[in-house]
Design a protein around this motif. Sequence first.
Motif, PDB file in Angstrom:
ATOM      1  N   GLY A 181       0.784  -1.215   0.000  1.00  0.00           N
ATOM      2  CA  GLY A 181       0.000   0.000   0.000  1.00  0.00           C
ATOM      3  C   GLY A 181       0.819   1.270   0.000  1.00  0.00           C
ATOM      4  N   VAL A 182       2.099   1.193  -0.402  1.00  0.00           N
ATOM      5  CA  VAL A 182       2.984   2.361  -0.374  1.00  0.00           C
ATOM      6  C   VAL A 182       2.939   3.066  -1.727  1.00  0.00           C
ATOM      7  CG1 VAL A 182       5.361   3.145  -0.094  1.00  0.00           C
ATOM      8  CG2 VAL A 182       4.489   1.294   1.337  1.00  0.00           C
ATOM      9  N   LEU A 183       2.557   4.354  -1.712  1.00  0.00           N
ATOM     10  CA  LEU A 183       2.424   5.140  -2.929  1.00  0.00           C
ATOM     11  C   LEU A 183       3.759   5.744  -3.351  1.00  0.00           C
ATOM     12  CD1 LEU A 183      -0.949   6.920  -2.105  1.00  0.00           C
ATOM     13  CD2 LEU A 183      -0.578   4.770  -3.316  1.00  0.00           C
ATOM     14  N   HIS A 184       3.752   6.514  -4.452  1.00  0.00           N
ATOM     15  CA  HIS A 184       5.004   6.972  -5.052  1.00  0.00           C
ATOM     16  C   HIS A 184       5.834   7.886  -4.151  1.00  0.00           C
ATOM     17  CE1 HIS A 184       4.740   5.106  -8.957  1.00  0.00           C
ATOM     18  NE2 HIS A 184       3.503   5.548  -9.122  1.00  0.00           N
ATOM     19  N   PHE A 185       5.209   8.700  -3.315  1.00  0.00           N
ATOM     20  CA  PHE A 185       5.970   9.542  -2.409  1.00  0.00           C
ATOM     21  C   PHE A 185       6.423   8.785  -1.169  1.00  0.00           C
ATOM     22  CE2 PHE A 185       3.828  13.735  -3.959  1.00  0.00           C
ATOM     23  CZ  PHE A 185       4.679  13.767  -5.051  1.00  0.00           C
ATOM     24  N   ASP A 189      -0.790   3.988   2.142  1.00  0.00           N
ATOM     25  CA  ASP A 189      -2.143   4.423   1.813  1.00  0.00           C
ATOM     26  C   ASP A 189      -3.165   3.479   2.432  1.00  0.00           C
ATOM     27  OD1 ASP A 189      -4.069   6.021   0.499  1.00  0.00           O
ATOM     28  OD2 ASP A 189      -4.240   4.542  -1.101  1.00  0.00           O
ATOM     29  N   GLY A 190      -4.410   3.962   2.503  1.00  0.00           N
ATOM     30  CA  GLY A 190      -5.522   3.098   2.911  1.00  0.00           C
ATOM     31  C   GLY A 190      -5.541   2.763   4.384  1.00  0.00           C
ATOM     32  N   ILE A 191      -4.957   3.627   5.214  1.00  0.00           N
ATOM     33  CA  ILE A 191      -4.897   3.341   6.648  1.00  0.00           C
ATOM     34  C   ILE A 191      -6.253   3.540   7.298  1.00  0.00           C
ATOM     35  CG2 ILE A 191      -3.850   4.066   8.831  1.00  0.00           C
ATOM     36  CD1 ILE A 191      -1.409   4.941   7.139  1.00  0.00           C
ATOM     37  N   THR A 192      -6.912   4.631   6.941  1.00  0.00           N
ATOM     38  CA  THR A 192      -8.177   4.958   7.583  1.00  0.00           C
ATOM     39  C   THR A 192      -9.227   5.312   6.535  1.00  0.00           C
ATOM     40  OG1 THR A 192      -7.620   7.304   7.775  1.00  0.00           O
ATOM     41  CG2 THR A 192      -6.973   5.883   9.596  1.00  0.00           C
TER      42      THR A 192
END
Length: 470
Positions: A181-185, A189-192
């Motif tokens: 779930g790790v995005l480009h920066f 993501d998608g924690i809450t």
Amino acid sequence: MSVVRPELSNVQGILEHRFVQPHSAIMLFSLGETAGAKRFLARWKDRMPSADMAPTDFKAPLVSFGFTWRGLTTLLENETTLSPEAGKAQLDLGFTQMTPDHPGMSDQLGFIGSSSPEFWWDKQFTNAEIHLAIFVWCDSGSQMEETLSSIRVDANECGVVELKLNAFANATLSGERPEGGVLHFGYRDGITSPYIDWSDTKVTGSVDFREFVMGYPSEYYRVPPTTPGPWRDLAMDGTFACVAWIHQDVAAFNRFLADHTDLGQGHTPAGLEQEWLAAKMMGRWRDGSPVGRHPNAPPSVPDYENKFDFSDDPHGVGCPLTAHIRVVNPRSDELTFPNTSRFGAGPPRFIRRGFSYGAKLEGTEDDGAERGLVGIFLCARINEQFYTALRWINKTGFSEALHSKPYNEWMQDALFGSRSKPKADPRLIIPDASAGVTEAALPNFITYRGVCNFLLPSMSSLRILTSQQQ
């Protein structure tokens, strides 16, 4: 007896569920003649899950339908009780007239410079040509390829024209949920996601369903259509999906962190300076832990607890006032009087879905490849929710604290602000407990490549839109 709350069986599943299928796409179309468009939609509507379904019952491919105002009126051309003029007056203006590409909106929302609507969609088509979005989720790349091919065959047979994008290998907005779930920066993501109070019992920690679905206006949620009648009936249990194609300049972001390593010195253990700076810009460490609770270093185990506010950090010592999560959801921060009056139930909320696209980039040299994210922002009031967040991102005058030094109302979201906006103060300000201030000039990290608003109708309204009866 009138319905006082939504029936989840009538709500599109995307609102309640973050689908686990790792491959996603959004296909854009122009509708031809009405009968052919309805035949096309009817062939795929049974792939759409409703909000009451259990995730274990989902079988990919899954789809959702969204319509622009032009697309909606095309499908309703034979519905005499649903006058387009009445619809324009009753539905959200952000959907019917003040669309993101409208000259009266684009400047204030930060769609300027390289993010201007004139450059959107790779200049291959304009928002005016978009009538329909089909959101697709699949279990595998091969299933996605087969699904897109099948949809294209059916569209062609029914006279529905796909609007293709050369920036993507499969010619449509597409990507996947990245590993971990790790995005480009580099942020997880998608924690809450907001817990929706579907029962309307004001459960502590929940968000009123009126933030997300139409048809149930109340004192605090004047969700259009406020007048009973055919247009409210059609809109009831529907939601808006505001889609944003966002290019991320990963090289520029990595350069900013590398060039300002010194800002973290003395504030965080050696070796964590760049991570500290990234955390102060987002409001979370890149593992997802809130920087307000962990101001100097991330915890040994990621902290995903979302029940926090900023009441003990009014000046942004732990979490800067322009950190992304604090701008788009100020939580307990004191808003200015006009905003307090406008948002009596608290800061506007929305549900975010979407996906990442493009290959990962390490280092500070740009390789010229396309990468970024496609955001799907779900809400019931485009102007009051999605547009408000964009305005706050680009001009921080919404908060009382941002009117006091070292801040000012012309500052911007540290990650998503459009720095070329007139009068913008493109500085990152990080106060410390000793009244000192760390600051740096922020470049642009993102470019909007296309933004469009869609109505996701209820399941019952979708049956009306796909009906062949005259």
